[in-house]
Design an enzyme around this catalytic site. Structure first.
Site, mmCIF file in Angstrom:
data_model
loop_
_atom_site.group_PDB
_atom_site.id
_atom_site.type_symbol
_atom_site.label_atom_id
_atom_site.label_comp_id
_atom_site.label_asym_id
_atom_site.label_seq_id
_atom_site.Cartn_x
_atom_site.Cartn_y
_atom_site.Cartn_z
ATOM 1 N N GLY A 42 0.827 -1.188 0.000
ATOM 2 C CA GLY A 42 0.000 0.000 0.000
ATOM 3 C C GLY A 42 0.865 1.242 0.000
ATOM 4 N N ALA A 43 1.920 1.201 0.821
ATOM 5 C CA ALA A 43 2.886 2.298 0.909
ATOM 6 C C ALA A 43 4.097 1.789 1.680
ATOM 7 C CB ALA A 43 2.271 3.513 1.596
ATOM 8 N N MET A 44 5.181 2.569 1.653
ATOM 9 C CA MET A 44 6.414 2.180 2.331
ATOM 10 C C MET A 44 7.072 3.420 2.921
ATOM 11 S SD MET A 44 8.555 -0.039 3.347
ATOM 12 C CE MET A 44 9.976 0.432 4.329
ATOM 13 N N GLU A 45 7.454 3.329 4.204
ATOM 14 C CA GLU A 45 7.858 4.489 5.005
ATOM 15 C C GLU A 45 9.312 4.883 4.879
ATOM 16 O OE1 GLU A 45 8.075 0.860 7.908
ATOM 17 O OE2 GLU A 45 6.803 1.515 6.249
ATOM 18 N N ASN A 46 9.958 4.615 3.744
ATOM 19 C CA ASN A 46 11.357 5.020 3.567
ATOM 20 C C ASN A 46 11.575 6.423 4.123
ATOM 21 O OD1 ASN A 46 11.623 2.664 1.715
ATOM 22 N ND2 ASN A 46 10.451 3.973 0.340
ATOM 23 N N HIS A 100 -0.401 6.968 8.620
ATOM 24 C CA HIS A 100 0.285 5.734 9.026
ATOM 25 C C HIS A 100 1.767 5.789 8.673
ATOM 26 C CE1 HIS A 100 0.361 1.241 9.672
ATOM 27 N NE2 HIS A 100 1.444 1.389 8.900
ATOM 28 N N GLU A 101 2.055 6.109 7.410
ATOM 29 C CA GLU A 101 3.460 6.104 6.966
ATOM 30 C C GLU A 101 4.262 7.204 7.656
ATOM 31 O OE1 GLU A 101 4.422 3.555 5.370
ATOM 32 O OE2 GLU A 101 2.357 2.901 5.076
ATOM 33 N N HIS A 160 5.482 6.307 11.052
ATOM 34 C CA HIS A 160 6.692 5.472 10.996
ATOM 35 C C HIS A 160 7.971 6.299 10.930
ATOM 36 C CE1 HIS A 160 5.200 1.437 10.886
ATOM 37 N NE2 HIS A 160 4.512 1.577 9.761
ATOM 38 N N GLU A 174 4.161 -1.875 13.477
ATOM 39 C CA GLU A 174 2.950 -1.669 12.685
ATOM 40 C C GLU A 174 1.735 -1.393 13.568
ATOM 41 O OE1 GLU A 174 2.756 -1.183 9.584
ATOM 42 O OE2 GLU A 174 4.833 -1.691 9.112
#
Length: 363
Positions: free
Chosen positions: A268-272, A304-305, A308, A327
């Site tokens: 869905g997404a990635m918190e880089n 959410h991201e 993080h 998470e």
């Protein structure tokens, strides 16, 4: 071999050498779908060694040096995704530099450093290169200690065609134009972080930009011609960063935060850290035509991201068996932040029915 038996479920590397800084000079070839990299790793050697092991997958190493010694052997363990570099003489305890030149594949697996296709305004098929490293795929882009506890700093340098744009976790610090229609784009040194949070992308992009109360430059980055569809996400991102700065009482530590739309994306997404990547429908909407459900979906994914960026990026679990805490906290904070930003959503009423009800059904 030590890394095989250290733990039955974790392929951990020996601690006889520990990384502190990575520098990657990456040249991407979009015609051949490959990338060539000169990698330099600053390491601390904790005991005398004649070999050093790193995580590595789908990478062909051309040469490797530890200090002034060239590797005399390169052994690949394809099952455990380990490469072992062997040297003729013992390397004693102390600081050293490991340099590796290698070629990797710009794959189509949506993992590691991979190609993502989109259609431009004229109907032409084009690609960008972008990364997805969580959980164990940084090793597909560069040999490394691919364990969340093995944090280091990173500097990324891209050599790309002059008409393209490169992105990474940190802002650009220098752009040099090279012969042959190329340019060398250097990014700043990252904070100390895990390998799975490193990110970069190369392609043609459009931008929307805003600045938070704390002075952080926030951008929504989209395929060309589609920037307007990122305006809602940009507004949410600014409000969310300001909210978290105030709530955590720890300022977001990077000077910028990019939110990038990747048209082919497995998550869905990635918190880089500093370069958050999103599936298209989690970032891009027509704010006038979109339903409230779609807007709420985008808002909760962003909050959410961005949670993080503190819990997960600043403070990280030592191994993936603690991912539930990472998470779980972000899942709580997404609703907590959205309730503050959009009280009309009545997010906690929905939480009682959806999340709490689902948990009770499991009991």
């Amino acid at each position: 071999i030590e890394y095989h038996i250290k733990m039955t479920e974790r392929v951990l590397l020996p601690d006889d050498a520990i990384p502190s800084h990575y520098e990657l000079v990456i040249t991407t070839n979009f015609t051949q779908l490959t990338f060539y990299t000169d990698l330099k790793i600053n390491i601390s050697i904790n005991k005398p060694i004649k070999q050093i092991s790193l995580h590595s997958r789908d990478i062909t190493i051309h040469s490797a040096n530890l200090g002034d010694q060239q590797a005399i052997g390169i052994d690949y363990d394809l099952k455990y995704h380990i490469v072992t570099l062997k040297f003729e003489n013992v390397v004693e305890i102390g600081e050293s530099v490991l340099t590796i030149s290698y070629t990797g594949i710009l794959n189509g697996d949506m993992a590691g450093y991979y190609k993502s296709q989109y259609t431009d305004a004229d109907g032409n098929k084009k690609i960008i290169g972008s990364t997805q490293f969580e959980a164990l795929d940084a090793r597909r882009a560069f040999p490394c200690w691919d364990e969340p506890a093995r944090k280091a700093t990173f500097q990324v340098i891209h050599i790309i065609p002059s008409n393209l744009t490169a992105l990474s976790n940190m802002p650009e610090t220098e752009v040099l134009h090279l012969p042959g229609g190329l340019k060398r784009v250097t990014f700043g040194v990252s904070p100390i972080m895990s390998t799975y949070l490193l990110a970069w992308a190369v392609g043609e992009f459009d931008f929307l930009t805003a600045t938070t109360k704390g002075g952080v430059v926030l951008r929504v980055i989209t395929p060309p011609g589609r920037a307007k569809q990122g305006q809602f996400a940009l507004d949410v991102g600014v409000k969310a960063l300001d909210f978290y700065d105030d709530f955590f009482q720890i300022p977001y530590p990077l000077p910028k935060l990019d939110m990038l739309c990747v048209t082919e994306f497995a998550m869905g997404a990635m918190e880089n850290w500093g370069l958050v990547t999103y599936r298209e429908n989690a970032l891009m909407i027509d704010e006038i035509k979109a339903s409230n459900v779609s807007k709420q979906r985008v808002a909760t994914v962003i909050t959410h991201e961005l949670a993080h960026q503190w819990f997960g990026n600043l403070v990280t679990m030592s191994w993936w068996d603690a991912l539930w805490l990472n998470e779980g906290f972000a899942s709580f904070m997404e609703d907590f932040a959205v309730d503050s930003i959009f009280p009309s959503y009545r997010i906690w009423d929905q939480w009682t029915i959806d999340s709490y009800g689902a948990a009770q059904r499991l009991d």
